[in-house]
Design a protein around this motif. Structure first.
Motif, short mmCIF file in Angstrom:
data_model
loop_
_atom_site.label_atom_id
_atom_site.label_comp_id
_atom_site.label_asym_id
_atom_site.label_seq_id
_atom_site.Cartn_x
_atom_site.Cartn_y
_atom_site.Cartn_z
N ARG A 126 0.85 -1.19 0.00
CA ARG A 126 0.00 0.00 0.00
C ARG A 126 0.89 1.24 0.00
N ILE A 127 0.61 2.20 -0.88
CA ILE A 127 1.35 3.46 -0.87
C ILE A 127 0.88 4.26 0.34
N PHE A 148 -4.12 6.87 -4.12
CA PHE A 148 -3.27 7.57 -5.08
C PHE A 148 -3.72 7.22 -6.49
N ILE A 149 -3.73 8.23 -7.35
CA ILE A 149 -4.13 8.04 -8.74
C ILE A 149 -3.01 8.55 -9.63
N ASP A 150 -2.48 7.68 -10.49
CA ASP A 150 -1.39 8.05 -11.40
C ASP A 150 -1.98 8.46 -12.75
N CYS A 151 -1.94 9.76 -13.03
CA CYS A 151 -2.36 10.29 -14.33
C CYS A 151 -1.19 11.03 -14.98
N THR A 152 0.02 10.59 -14.68
CA THR A 152 1.21 11.27 -15.17
C THR A 152 1.48 11.01 -16.64
N GLY A 153 0.81 10.05 -17.24
CA GLY A 153 1.09 9.68 -18.61
C GLY A 153 2.26 8.73 -18.73
N SER A 377 -2.68 -1.93 -3.29
CA SER A 377 -4.09 -1.96 -2.92
C SER A 377 -4.77 -0.60 -2.95
N ASN A 378 -4.02 0.48 -3.16
CA ASN A 378 -4.65 1.81 -3.16
C ASN A 378 -4.13 2.67 -4.31
#
Length: 784
Positions: A126-127, A148-153, A377-378
């Protein structure tokens, strides 16, 4: 160096349209959210720093434009932006400011610009926290969060946290993909630099520096699919990738692309036989210095989206987003190769063969499992770092689709952030995620409104009047308000000549017979022509299988010389099923001397197609209606359509329209068998769905959207106005009343549109408790 520490419910890394949509969606649902963006503006590739225009499913499919957060932004941009939309390079700071304004006015959302993620801490899968740096401020952020949501491309956050990733092309044998190579490679599609020119009004000179690439052969452009449609701004095919790595060699690519941009402009300005005379007074106004990436790292999720998922469009139980761009697989190497992209090269050189062939897909669904980490998990992800193969990414990487994914994970994160295992909770509660997305204005291909709290679903719907489907002809008046073809792109056919099998979708009213269909045809030959016509049932407006079983009826039509002439067919179809309206399709076989006339008017929800390959249709033009008439007139826009569960044309028109022959005001009413307590009403108006964003002019207000309206409730002493709105341009509007209203009748009164003679509504929802999120740009509500 200063360090601050803060805790949020949700962290979104990356401020492109995926990240903006995720952050706004999350914050609107009450989660304390931070959006971390490593540039000074929002929008990513669509921003004024890169200037790639937002593409999406409506480029290829009628009524398929993305709704939700990105729709609010695109609508507002057209309302306030003075600039005409061109392909890559035009974008100005008005678009940046729309996105910045939306983020700034969103409660629960903290915006950190010029800030990049540098490290991540992971404990027990888990981050727990990340470290980010604000450049120019000597500030380090120590941020903990639930999700956490990774939308960095580039999948930067996922990589730092140890999420498995992929880069390059899978071998065809790994997933059985037709468009994958025989052997795997780390090569990716390339990046592009855009440019913009200005007309100085006087002759200007341009001299490329010695280090620019020299171009001299016009065949490189003409035969390589490198179309120059205009000189105003740049072209997608100014692209480089392999042999450089689009991730680690980004700065080298920036310099190499600059060399090519200057060299291409030098050629167009000084040596091209067609364009040079037309460039005499033009000067370079701007050259981008941030490469627009198509592809780099993809993070592995619980499901890896494959080419077959786009072609077959399965109804995933965890469907949360959709796409509709074609499988746009650019040639690896870009400018270093002879052809930029084979399908496009074929289109430009041979318009009659304009087709993506089997690469033409969608609309297709995207599951939450392709946006959810299988290792952490997150962690969610959205955008071009989603869990997909190289072949599948070719269709999902466009900005509109990325935004659709972003909103989905923003909602999933906000609704489940307090769970011990956020990813498991989101998957288990995906039905709630789906219904929330629909309520927030998003669209899902296989899921409709099943919200048990929506009181409108149990109401009886009536209206002051309803439009009937009679048809449109070659001289019918257009009410599109200036929406035209997007002429920078090859939209075929340009005329109604029957060079291919062609079809028109027509709505049938519930329980109605259909006696006659008439078609407006011209015969450009010197003798009468007999052609075959067939009538088929279809499931929806994207049912593109042209060989779809036995026809309902077939005949031979004789078209006399000249025209246009109405050629009638006595189809004598008995009454349709009574459960609701549905589509039929009339097909005409190819007959090159015959022209089926395109109507200037677009009949809402009724589009045409042509056969692009045996057995498969695609949208005709940019969503035209071919001239037809029916008898008796069909009840295609009945009041009950506003509770059909779908807020756009799909399996029906899903729209109520008032009779255009009756002047406004018009009303649509909800009646219950007993009083209901209502605190909130949401209405979705038509508009901004038929065509690509590129087709919409400056300062555009969609004529179909209500400009002025009232929400009224019946009381013992008559109708009481609960809300009155002026100057509305939004398609989704929400009204929360100061106190609950108990009534057995509620109605929307349409006072003015933005130009359409009919009032129109896609959907009405009503709730006892406020659950609808507020859009960023509602109309001006009047108070006593």
């Amino acid at each position: 160096m200063r360090t601050d520490s803060e805790h949020f419910d949700v962290v979104v890394a990356g401020g492109g349209m995926a990240g903006v949509s995720a952050a706004i969606a999350s914050a609107r649902h009450g989660a304390r959210t931070v959006l971390i963006q490593d540039r000074p503006v929002l929008g990513g590739n669509s921003s004024s720093e890169v200037r790639v225009t937002p593409h999406g499913a409506a480029a290829f499919h009628g009524y398929a434009r993305e709704t939700g957060v990105i729709s609010e932004a695109l609508i507002q941009d057209r309302v306030v932006n003075h600039a005409r939309i061109w392909e890559d390079g035009w974008t100005n700071s008005v678009w940046d400011m729309v996105l910045y304004d939306m983020a700034t006015r969103t409660e629960n959302l903290t915006l950190q610009l010029n800030t990049g993620v540098e490290d991540a801490t992971v404990v027990d899968g888990r981050i727990t926290r990340i470290t980010a740096r604000t450049w120019g401020a000597e500030l380090i952020h120590d941020i903990s969060a639930d999700v956490f949501i990774d939308c960095t491309g580039d999948g930067t956050l996922g990589e730092l946290a140890g999420n498995p990733g992929r880069q390059g092309m899978e071998a065809g044998s790994e997933f059985g993909e037709v468009y994958a190579p025989d052997e795997a490679t780390s090569d990716t599609m390339g990046s592009t630099l855009c440019f913009k020119t200005v007309d100085t009004g006087a002759p200007t000179e341009f001299h490329a520096p010695d280090w620019a690439v020299r171009y001299d052969d016009e065949r490189f452009f003409l035969k390589g699919g490198r179309k120059v449609p205009h000189l105003e701004c740049g072209y997608w095919w100014i692209e480089l990738g392999a042999p450089w790595d689009t991730l680690y060699d980004n700065e080298t690519l920036r310099h190499e692309l600059t060399r090519h941009v200057l060299g291409i402009w030098d050629y167009l300005k000084n040596r091209d036989p067609y364009w040079s005379p037309r460039a005499a007074t033009l000067a370079l106004d701007w050259v981008g210095q941030i490469p627009g990436k198509r592809e780099s790292r993809r993070l592995e999720g619980r499901h890896i989206l494959r080419e077959q998922d786009l072609v077959e469009n399965p109804a995933y139980e965890d469907e949360v987003a959709f796409g509709g761009w074609y499988m746009d697989l650019h040639t690896i190497g870009g400018l270093l190769k002879d052809v930029a992209e084979p399908t496009t090269a074929n289109q430009w050189t041979n318009p009659h063969a304009a087709s993506m062939g089997s690469k033409y897909v969608g609309p297709f669904s995207i599951p939450l499992s392709s946006l959810t980490s299988r290792a952490l998990s997150n962690l969610f992800f959205a955008g071009r770092d989603m869990s997909a193969t190289h072949a599948a990414l070719s269709a999902t990487r466009v900005i509109g689709t990325c935004a659709s994914m972003g909103q989905a994970v923003g909602v999933a994160a906000a609704l489940n952030h307090a769970a011990p295992n956020v990813a498991d909770a989101a998957m288990a509660n995906v039905a709630d995620v789906q219904q929330t997305l629909l309520r927030d204005g998003a669209f899902l291909v296989h899921v409709g409104n099943a919200d048990p709290s929506d009181l409108a679903r149990s109401a009886t719907i009536t209206a002051s009047s309803s439009d009937l489907v009679r048809g449109v002809g070659p001289s019918s008046q257009s009410h599109l308000g200036g929406v035209e073809y997007w002429r920078d792109y090859p939209l075929f056919p340009a005329t109604g000549r029957l060079e291919r099998r062609t079809a028109q979708w027509i709505i049938r009213g519930a329980g109605q017979p259909l006696d006659t269909i008439g078609l407006a045809l011209s015969n450009h030959g010197d003798a009468p022509v007999t052609l075959t016509a067939r009538l088929y049932p279809v499931t929806d407006i994207w049912d593109y299988q042209s060989n779809s079983g036995e026809p309902l009826a077939s005949t031979e039509l004789t078209v006399p010389v000249g025209g246009p002439t109405w050629v009638d067919w006595d189809v004598a179809l008995p009454a349709a099923a009574a459960e609701g309206p549905g589509y039929i399709r009339i097909d005409l076989e190819a007959s090159p001397d015959v022209e089926w006339h395109i109507s200037p008017a677009v009949l809402p929800g009724q589009i045409a197609t042509y056969e692009d390959r045996p057995g498969h249709y695609r949208r005709f033009g940019s969503g035209q209606t071919l001239s037809f008439r029916v008898s008796p007139a069909q009840r295609g826009y009945e009041p009950g359509e506003v509770i059909s569960g779908v807020a756009r044309p799909h399996r029906s028109t899903n729209e109520w329209r008032s009779d255009p022959a009756e002047p406004l005001p018009a009303w649509i009413q909800l009646d219950w068998d007993a009083p209901r307590t209502v605190r909130q009403v949401q209405v979705t108006f038509p508009g901004h769905l038929l065509r690509e964003y590129h087709a919409y002019p400056p300062f555009f207000r969609d004529p179909q959207t209500l400009r002025e309206y009232e929400i009224q409730a019946a009381q013992a002493d008559g109708w009481h106005t609960l809300a009155r709105v002026q100057d509305n341009t939004s398609t989704r509007v929400v009204h929360t009343f100061d106190s609950p209203v108990t009534t057995d009748r509620l109605r929307l009164v349409a006072l003015k549109t933005n130009g359409d003679p009919s009032a129109g509504v896609y959907e009405i929802r009503a709730y006892e408790h406020p659950v609808c999120t507020m859009p960023s740009y509602p109309g001006r509500e009047l108070t006593d």
